[in-house]
Design a protein around this motif. Structure first.
Motif, short mmCIF file in Angstrom:
data_model
loop_
_atom_site.label_atom_id
_atom_site.label_comp_id
_atom_site.label_asym_id
_atom_site.label_seq_id
_atom_site.Cartn_x
_atom_site.Cartn_y
_atom_site.Cartn_z
N LEU A 1 0.81 -1.21 0.00
CA LEU A 1 0.00 0.00 0.00
C LEU A 1 0.84 1.27 0.00
N ILE A 2 1.96 1.27 0.76
CA ILE A 2 2.76 2.48 0.94
C ILE A 2 3.56 2.78 -0.32
N GLU A 3 3.53 4.05 -0.78
CA GLU A 3 4.23 4.44 -2.00
C GLU A 3 5.15 5.62 -1.72
N ASP A 4 6.35 5.56 -2.28
CA ASP A 4 7.33 6.64 -2.14
C ASP A 4 7.12 7.66 -3.26
N ILE A 5 6.89 8.92 -2.88
CA ILE A 5 6.65 9.96 -3.88
C ILE A 5 7.92 10.72 -4.23
N ASP A 6 9.05 10.41 -3.58
CA ASP A 6 10.31 11.05 -3.89
C ASP A 6 10.99 10.30 -5.03
N PRO A 7 11.26 10.95 -6.16
CA PRO A 7 11.85 10.23 -7.31
C PRO A 7 13.24 9.69 -7.04
N GLN A 8 13.90 10.15 -5.96
CA GLN A 8 15.24 9.66 -5.64
C GLN A 8 15.19 8.35 -4.86
N GLY A 9 14.02 7.98 -4.37
CA GLY A 9 13.93 6.83 -3.47
C GLY A 9 14.38 5.53 -4.10
N GLN B 1 10.97 -7.52 2.09
CA GLN B 1 10.03 -6.39 2.05
C GLN B 1 10.77 -5.13 1.64
N GLY B 2 10.05 -4.26 0.90
CA GLY B 2 10.62 -2.97 0.50
C GLY B 2 10.44 -1.94 1.60
N LEU B 3 9.72 -0.87 1.32
CA LEU B 3 9.52 0.19 2.31
C LEU B 3 8.87 -0.34 3.58
N ASP B 4 9.09 0.36 4.69
CA ASP B 4 8.49 -0.02 5.96
C ASP B 4 6.99 0.28 5.94
N ASN B 5 6.26 -0.35 6.87
CA ASN B 5 4.80 -0.18 6.93
C ASN B 5 4.42 1.03 7.78
N ASN C 1 1.41 7.41 1.58
CA ASN C 1 2.58 8.01 0.94
C ASN C 1 3.69 8.32 1.94
N VAL C 2 4.93 8.14 1.48
CA VAL C 2 6.11 8.59 2.20
C VAL C 2 6.99 9.33 1.20
N SER C 3 7.99 10.03 1.70
CA SER C 3 8.94 10.72 0.82
C SER C 3 10.34 10.45 1.35
N VAL C 4 11.01 9.45 0.77
CA VAL C 4 12.36 9.07 1.19
C VAL C 4 13.28 9.11 -0.02
N ASP C 5 14.56 9.39 0.24
CA ASP C 5 15.50 9.60 -0.86
C ASP C 5 16.39 8.40 -1.12
N SER C 6 16.26 7.33 -0.36
CA SER C 6 17.10 6.15 -0.54
C SER C 6 16.24 4.88 -0.48
N PRO C 7 16.68 3.82 -1.15
CA PRO C 7 15.94 2.55 -1.07
C PRO C 7 15.99 1.98 0.35
N PHE C 8 15.08 1.08 0.64
CA PHE C 8 15.04 0.42 1.93
C PHE C 8 14.60 -1.02 1.72
N GLU C 9 15.26 -1.95 2.40
CA GLU C 9 14.91 -3.36 2.24
C GLU C 9 15.04 -4.09 3.57
N GLY D 1 19.40 0.45 4.16
CA GLY D 1 18.92 1.53 3.30
C GLY D 1 18.53 2.77 4.10
N GLU D 2 17.47 3.42 3.66
CA GLU D 2 16.99 4.68 4.23
C GLU D 2 16.99 4.66 5.76
N GLY D 3 17.66 5.67 6.36
CA GLY D 3 17.75 5.69 7.82
C GLY D 3 16.93 6.76 8.49
N ASP D 4 16.71 7.91 7.84
CA ASP D 4 15.98 8.99 8.49
C ASP D 4 14.52 9.06 8.04
N PHE D 5 14.16 8.31 6.97
CA PHE D 5 12.79 8.23 6.48
C PHE D 5 12.19 9.61 6.18
N THR D 6 13.04 10.45 5.60
CA THR D 6 12.60 11.74 5.07
C THR D 6 13.23 11.91 3.69
N SER D 7 12.89 12.99 2.99
CA SER D 7 13.50 13.26 1.69
C SER D 7 14.87 13.90 1.82
#
Length: 266
Positions: A34-42, A79-83, A125-133, A169-175
């Motif tokens: 369900l969760i989608e990253d709206i940051d194109p850098q993610g 799993q990709g992004l966190d829930n 939606n989230v906005s993160v700049d790095s992949p997460f796994e 991957g992504e550690g701060d969970f922001t853009s």
């Protein structure tokens, strides 16, 4: 809604002889999430998930008194992004600490919003700049043997669990380009039990035995932090130079709490 989820599973019994039987089962599950990253850098779009696993169970009954059961199972999970989605809720104690230390009014602090919004208006939606796994593997083995005497039984049980988990991957969970995490955990557990118990219809029933268990947990947590780049991104809000020690102090606490300070005057 199933979010493009698919599940395939199967099981079957396999006779191996007069006194031996086996059962095999397995599954495969995938979901788009369900969760989608709206940051194109993610680089990773959703909290998609994939898992598969199987189990083998064998029973051996050489005679009417002895029963031996052996089980082995394996599960792999990815799993990709966190829930999670941003809540916009600030920690009062941390806001007060920053307010007192910097002389900025409490009301001038706000949660970081990179366009994704906050729950409940935003629930996907989230906005993160790095992949997460997130990945995990679990192996479980167990052995149970029981011998029935006249009026009582003796049972032995042994079990083993091996689990490895990794989050990278992504550690701060922001853009903001602030931190990347690499966390892994190795967990092992072994136990053995021996017990004797009555097996009669009388009013007096008894059980006694012994248990031994041993657990091992090893964790490695690596966090790569780019304080300079994050400070440069936040100084426009704080009105402080990027190399300012105060700004670095704010940056570190802002990361831990998801805060950004936006004073009208500095």
């Amino acid at each position: 809604a199933n979010f493009d989820s698919y599940l395939t599973k199967g099981a079957g019994n396999v006779p191996l002889g007069e006194n031996v039987a086996a059962r095999v089962s397995g599954f495969y599950r995938t979901t788009e999430g369900l969760i989608e990253d709206i940051d194109p850098q993610g680089g990773i779009a959703r909290n998609d998930k994939e898992s598969y696993g199987g189990r083998l169970a064998v029973r051996y009954t050489p005679n009417a008194r002895l029963t031996i059961d052996v089980g082995l199972s394996y599960v792999d999970y990815e799993q990709g992004l966190d829930n999670n989605v941003p809540s916009g809720v600030l920690l009062p104690d941390t806001v007060e600490l920053l307010s007192e230390g910097l002389g900025i009014p409490v009301e001038d602090f706000s949660a970081i919003n990179s366009g994704e919004g906050f729950f409940p208006d935003n629930d996907e939606n989230v906005s993160v700049d790095s992949p997460f796994e997130r990945t995990a593997e679990t192996l479980t083995a167990n052995l149970r043997a029981q011998y029935d005497f006249d009026g009582w039984s003796l049972t032995g049980i042994a079990g083993y669990i091996d689990n490895s988990t990794r989050l990278v991957g992504e550690g701060d969970f922001t853009s903001l380009t602030f931190s990347v995490d690499d966390f892994d955990e190795e967990f092992d557990s072994f136990s053995v039990e021996l017990r004797a118990a009555s097996d009669t219809d009388g009013p007096l029933q008894w059980t006694f035995g012994a248990l031994y268990a041993e657990d091992s947990l090893v964790e490695n947590d690596i966090r790569v932090v780019n304080l300079g780049e994050f400070a440069s991104a936040t100084n426009l809000q704080l009105g402080l130079p990027a190399e300012s020690a105060t700004n670095i102090f704010v940056t570190a606490l802002a990361f831990e709490t998801g805060l950004a300070a936006t004073p009208e005057e500095t």
